[in-house]
Motif scaffolding. Structure first.
Motif, PDB file in Angstrom:
ATOM      1  N   ASP A 200      22.380  20.289   5.289  1.00  0.00           N
ATOM      2  CA  ASP A 200      23.771  20.590   5.630  1.00  0.00           C
ATOM      3  C   ASP A 200      24.694  19.510   5.054  1.00  0.00           C
ATOM      4  OD1 ASP A 200      22.858  18.607   7.288  1.00  0.00           O
ATOM      5  OD2 ASP A 200      23.978  19.259   9.043  1.00  0.00           O
ATOM      6  N   VAL A 202      26.797  18.435   2.345  1.00  0.00           N
ATOM      7  CA  VAL A 202      27.429  19.084   1.183  1.00  0.00           C
ATOM      8  C   VAL A 202      27.353  18.188  -0.055  1.00  0.00           C
ATOM      9  CG1 VAL A 202      29.569  20.113   0.333  1.00  0.00           C
ATOM     10  CG2 VAL A 202      28.961  20.363   2.722  1.00  0.00           C
ATOM     11  N   MET A 217      20.925  26.252   1.329  1.00  0.00           N
ATOM     12  CA  MET A 217      22.232  25.607   1.226  1.00  0.00           C
ATOM     13  C   MET A 217      23.044  25.760   2.508  1.00  0.00           C
ATOM     14  SD  MET A 217      23.373  26.406  -2.641  1.00  0.00           S
ATOM     15  CE  MET A 217      23.353  28.161  -2.533  1.00  0.00           C
ATOM     16  N   GLY A 218      23.425  24.648   3.084  1.00  0.00           N
ATOM     17  CA  GLY A 218      24.324  24.631   4.240  1.00  0.00           C
ATOM     18  C   GLY A 218      23.859  25.477   5.399  1.00  0.00           C
ATOM     19  N   GLU A 219      24.615  26.543   5.673  1.00  0.00           N
ATOM     20  CA  GLU A 219      24.330  27.360   6.859  1.00  0.00           C
ATOM     21  C   GLU A 219      22.974  28.080   6.789  1.00  0.00           C
ATOM     22  OE1 GLU A 219      27.710  29.842   5.203  1.00  0.00           O
ATOM     23  OE2 GLU A 219      26.805  31.173   6.643  1.00  0.00           O
TER      24      GLU A 219
ATOM     25  N   LYS B 191      33.550  23.266  -1.665  1.00  0.00           N
ATOM     26  CA  LYS B 191      33.112  22.319  -0.627  1.00  0.00           C
ATOM     27  C   LYS B 191      33.575  22.786   0.751  1.00  0.00           C
ATOM     28  CE  LYS B 191      32.471  17.657  -2.381  1.00  0.00           C
ATOM     29  NZ  LYS B 191      33.073  16.336  -2.487  1.00  0.00           N
ATOM     30  N   PHE B 194      31.542  25.688   2.043  1.00  0.00           N
ATOM     31  CA  PHE B 194      30.252  25.225   2.568  1.00  0.00           C
ATOM     32  C   PHE B 194      30.427  24.599   3.953  1.00  0.00           C
ATOM     33  CE2 PHE B 194      28.164  25.377  -1.665  1.00  0.00           C
ATOM     34  CZ  PHE B 194      27.000  25.998  -1.251  1.00  0.00           C
ATOM     35  N   LYS B 195      31.433  23.726   4.048  1.00  0.00           N
ATOM     36  CA  LYS B 195      31.654  23.020   5.313  1.00  0.00           C
ATOM     37  C   LYS B 195      32.000  23.985   6.430  1.00  0.00           C
ATOM     38  CE  LYS B 195      32.778  18.418   3.738  1.00  0.00           C
ATOM     39  NZ  LYS B 195      33.816  17.449   3.423  1.00  0.00           N
ATOM     40  N   GLY B 197      31.047  27.188   6.676  1.00  0.00           N
ATOM     41  CA  GLY B 197      29.809  27.857   7.078  1.00  0.00           C
ATOM     42  C   GLY B 197      28.920  26.951   7.911  1.00  0.00           C
ATOM     43  N   ILE B 198      28.806  25.688   7.468  1.00  0.00           N
ATOM     44  CA  ILE B 198      27.948  24.726   8.174  1.00  0.00           C
ATOM     45  C   ILE B 198      28.482  24.480   9.584  1.00  0.00           C
ATOM     46  CG2 ILE B 198      27.263  22.277   8.215  1.00  0.00           C
ATOM     47  CD1 ILE B 198      27.130  22.503   5.095  1.00  0.00           C
ATOM     48  N   GLY B 201      27.769  27.376  11.763  1.00  0.00           N
ATOM     49  CA  GLY B 201      26.327  27.363  12.008  1.00  0.00           C
ATOM     50  C   GLY B 201      25.960  26.346  13.077  1.00  0.00           C
ATOM     51  N   ILE B 202      26.574  25.149  13.010  1.00  0.00           N
ATOM     52  CA  ILE B 202      26.294  24.087  13.986  1.00  0.00           C
ATOM     53  C   ILE B 202      26.791  24.515  15.373  1.00  0.00           C
ATOM     54  CG2 ILE B 202      26.955  21.725  14.680  1.00  0.00           C
ATOM     55  CD1 ILE B 202      26.821  20.952  11.720  1.00  0.00           C
TER      56      ILE B 202
END
Lengths: 261, 219
Positions: A200, A202, A217-219, B191, B194-195, B197-198, B201-202
Motif C-alpha cells: 500500500d 504508493v 497494487m494498493g487496494e 498517485k 491510488f491513495k 483506493g488504499i 480499503g484501509i
C-alpha cells in the motif's frame, strides 16, 4: 438510585458542554451517515454469483510455490515493515495463511524474517494453521520464522543475506515498505527467483512493478482477503468498498460542477 | 469466551478511537492518550520476545557450525557490549559510549546501505526502460523527458530554442516546464487515485476488524 442517575446525567451534560465546537463535527456526522448507509446496503445485499476481477498476484502464488518445489528450494515471505496493528500487516498475514496452505500441499518449507516481534508471533500462528489446513503438520518449523531487527536497513541487509544463503525459489513481499523495497527486490532479481509483491506504499509501487513478476497494487492488497476466502461477508465488504468509492467520486464530480457554475 | 472478550474490547475501543477524532471532548482526548501509552508499554514487552528470537537463532547457527560463524558471533558480541555499556552509562542518547557506537558504527553502516540504492535504481531503470511494448515505450519517452529536464542540458536546450512570435516568446524544447507538467498533472493524478483506493480499503478493513469479521490477528 434516582439521585445516582441524575448525577450521571449531570456528568454527561458537563462533558457535552465542555466539548469544543469544531468543523470536524460535520465530518463526523457525514462519515456516520455514510457508515449507516453502507451497513444498510450491506445487510440487504443479496450476494450471489459475484465475480471478482482476477488478481494476478494471488493467482501467481501457486505457480511460484510450485516452481520453488520443482527446484527443491524453500520460499521466503517478507511481511513488510509496519507491525501487526497496521491494516497492511493484517492483509499480509491473510496472504501468508494462503501461502502456507499451498506450501503444505507441495511440502515446501517457508522462511519468514520479521522486523517486529508481534508480527513474528502472528506469522508463526498463521503458518501453523496454514500447514494444518493444508494437511501437512509435520512440516511446521517455527525456527524458520524469526525476528531480526526493527531498523530498516539492517533488516534489508539481513534479508538479502538470507536470500544469498538459502537461495529461495520464490519470494513474497506483502505489506508496507519504505526505502528498502528496491534494495530487497533488485538484489533478489539477480538470483533469478520468482518475486510477488503487494503493498500500500504508493512511493514504492514503481520499484516493485519493475523488479517483481507480479504486484498487488494498493487496494488489491486489501481485496486479496475476499479474493482468497470468497465468503459472503468478505465479498459484501469488497462490494461496499466499490460503492463507497463510487459515492465519493460522485461527490467530487458534483463539487467540481458546483465550483464551475 | 476469550475470543468474545477480545472482540468486545476491539469493538468498543475501535468505535471510540474512530469517534474521538471527530468529537473534541477533552475526556475522550485524555483516554486516547492513555491508550497510546498502553500501546508503548505493551510494545516494550514484545521487544523481549524479539530479543529471545534473535539470540536463539544466532546461538543455533553457532551450534550448527555454519559456514560463516563470524556473523552470529558479531551479533551476539555487539548485543552484549551495547547492553553492558547501557547498563553502566544509562540508556540516554547523549551518554558518550552510546553516542560513540551510534555515530561511529550505526550511522556510517546505514548510510552505506542507503547509498547502494542509487546503483539499484540504475540497474532497475535499465531493465524498465527497454521499449518492449507500447506501455514500455511511453515509460521510456516520459522518463527521458524527466531526466533531460532535471539536468543542466534541459535548461540549456530551453534557452537556445527560444523564439519570438510578436510580443510573446516561448521555448520549443522547454524540458523543465514539461517535467513540471508530468510531475504535477499525470503523476499526482495517478498517485491520488491510488491513495484514494488504499484509504477506502484501509477504512473498510478496519471496520472488518472492529466488527469481528477479520479475526486472524487474534491467533
Amino acid at each position: 438510585m434516582l439521585r445516582k442517575i441524575n448525577r450521571n446525567y449531570f456528568f454527561l451534560l458537563i462533558l457535552i458542554l465542555k466539548a469544543q465546537a469544531s468543523p470536524q463535527y460535520f465530518w463526523g456526522l457525514f462519515i456516520f451517515i455514510i457508515f449507516l448507509m453502507g451497513f444498510a446496503i450491506f445487510y440487504f445485499l443479496p450476494m450471489k454469483d459475484v465475480k471478482i476481477r482476477e488478481l494476478g498476484g494471488i493467482n501467481g502464488l501457486e505457480e511460484a510455490i510450485g516452481r520453488s518445489t520443482e527446484m527443491g528450494k524453500p520460499i521466503l515471505y517478507v511481511a513488510g515493515l509496519k507491525p501487526i496493528p497496521a491494516v497492511s500487516a493484517i492483509a499480509a498475514m491473510n496472504i501468508l495463511n494462503e501461502v502456507a496452505k499451498i506450501s503444505a500441499r507441495y511440502s515446501t518449507p517457508i522462511i519468514s524474517p520479521h522486523n517486529n516481534p508481534v508480527t513474528m508471533l502472528t506469522a508463526k500462528e498463521e503458518i501453523k494453521e496454514g500447514f494444518l489446513q493444508g494437511g501437512n503438520p509435520d512440516l511446521i518449523n517455527t525456527s524458520k520464522i524469526f525476528y531480526i531487527t526493527d531498523s530498516t536497513f539492517p533488516y534489508a541487509v539481513a534479508v538479502n543475506s538470507l536470500v544469498n544463503e538459502t537461495k529461495p525459489g520464490a519470494i513474497f513481499y506483502m505489506g508496507t515498505f519504505y526505502a528498502e523495497s528496491l534494495i530487497l527486490t533488485e538484489h533478489a532479481q539477480g538470483t533469478g527467483t520468482i518475486q510477488i509483491a503487494g503493498t500500500d506504499s504508493v512511493a514504492q509501487l514503481p520499484f516493485f512493478i519493475v523488479t517483481c513478476d507480479f504486484t498487488l497494487m494498493g487496494e488489491e492488497l486489501f481485496a486479496s482477503t475476499a479474493y482468497i476466502k470468497k465468503d459472503t461477508t468478505s465479498l459484501k465488504f469488497l462490494f461496499l468498498t466499490d460503492i463507497l468509492k463510487a459515492f465519493i467520486i460522485l461527490l467530487i464530480i458534483i463539487y467540481n460542477i458546483g465550483h464551475i457554475f | 469466551m476469550k475470543e468474545f472478550i477480545a472482540l468486545g474490547i476491539v469493538l468498543i475501543g475501535g468505535i471510540f478511537m474512530a469517534f474521538q477524532y471527530y468529537l473534541h471532548i477533552p475526556l475522550m482526548k485524555d483516554l486516547y492518550n492513555t491508550f497510546l501509552d498502553w500501546g508503548i508499554v505493551i510494545s516494550v514487552f514484545a521487544l523481549f520476545i524479539g530479543i529471545k528470537s534473535l539470540l536463539q537463532r544466532q546461538i543455533r547457527e553457532i551450534k550448527e557450525k555454519k559456514e560463516h560463524l563470524i556473523f552470529p558471533l558479531t551479533t551476539i558480541i555487539s548485543f552484549g557490549v551495547v547492553i553492558i555499556l547501557w547498563l553502566i552509562w544509562g540508556a540516554k542518547k547523549d551518554s558518550p559510549p552510546v553516542n560513540f557506537i551510534y555515530t561511529t558504527f550505526q550511522v556510517p553502516l546505514q548510510a552505506t546501505i542507503f547509498s547502494l540504492l542509487a546503483f539499484y535504481i540504475t540497474s532497475a531503470s535499465y531493465r524498465a526502460f527497454r521499449a518492449k511494448n507500447f506501455s514500455a515505450t511511453i515509460l521510456l519517452i516520459t522518463a527521458s523527458i524527466v531526466i533531460i529536464g532535471r539536468i543542466p542540458l534541459g535548461d540549456y536546450l530551453a534557452k537556445i530554442t527560444i523564439i519570438n512570435v510578436g510580443k510573446h516568446s516561448f521555448s520549443l524544447l522547454n524540458f523543465p516546464q514539461w517535467v513540471q507538467w508530468i510531475l504535477n498533472v499525470p503523476n499526482v493524478g495517478v498517485k491520488r487515485a491510488f491513495k484514494f483506493g488504499i484509504t477506502i480499503g484501509i477504512i473498510l478493513t478496519s471496520f472488518k476488524i472492529i466488527f469481528g469479521v477479520e479475526k486472524n490477528w487474534l491467533k
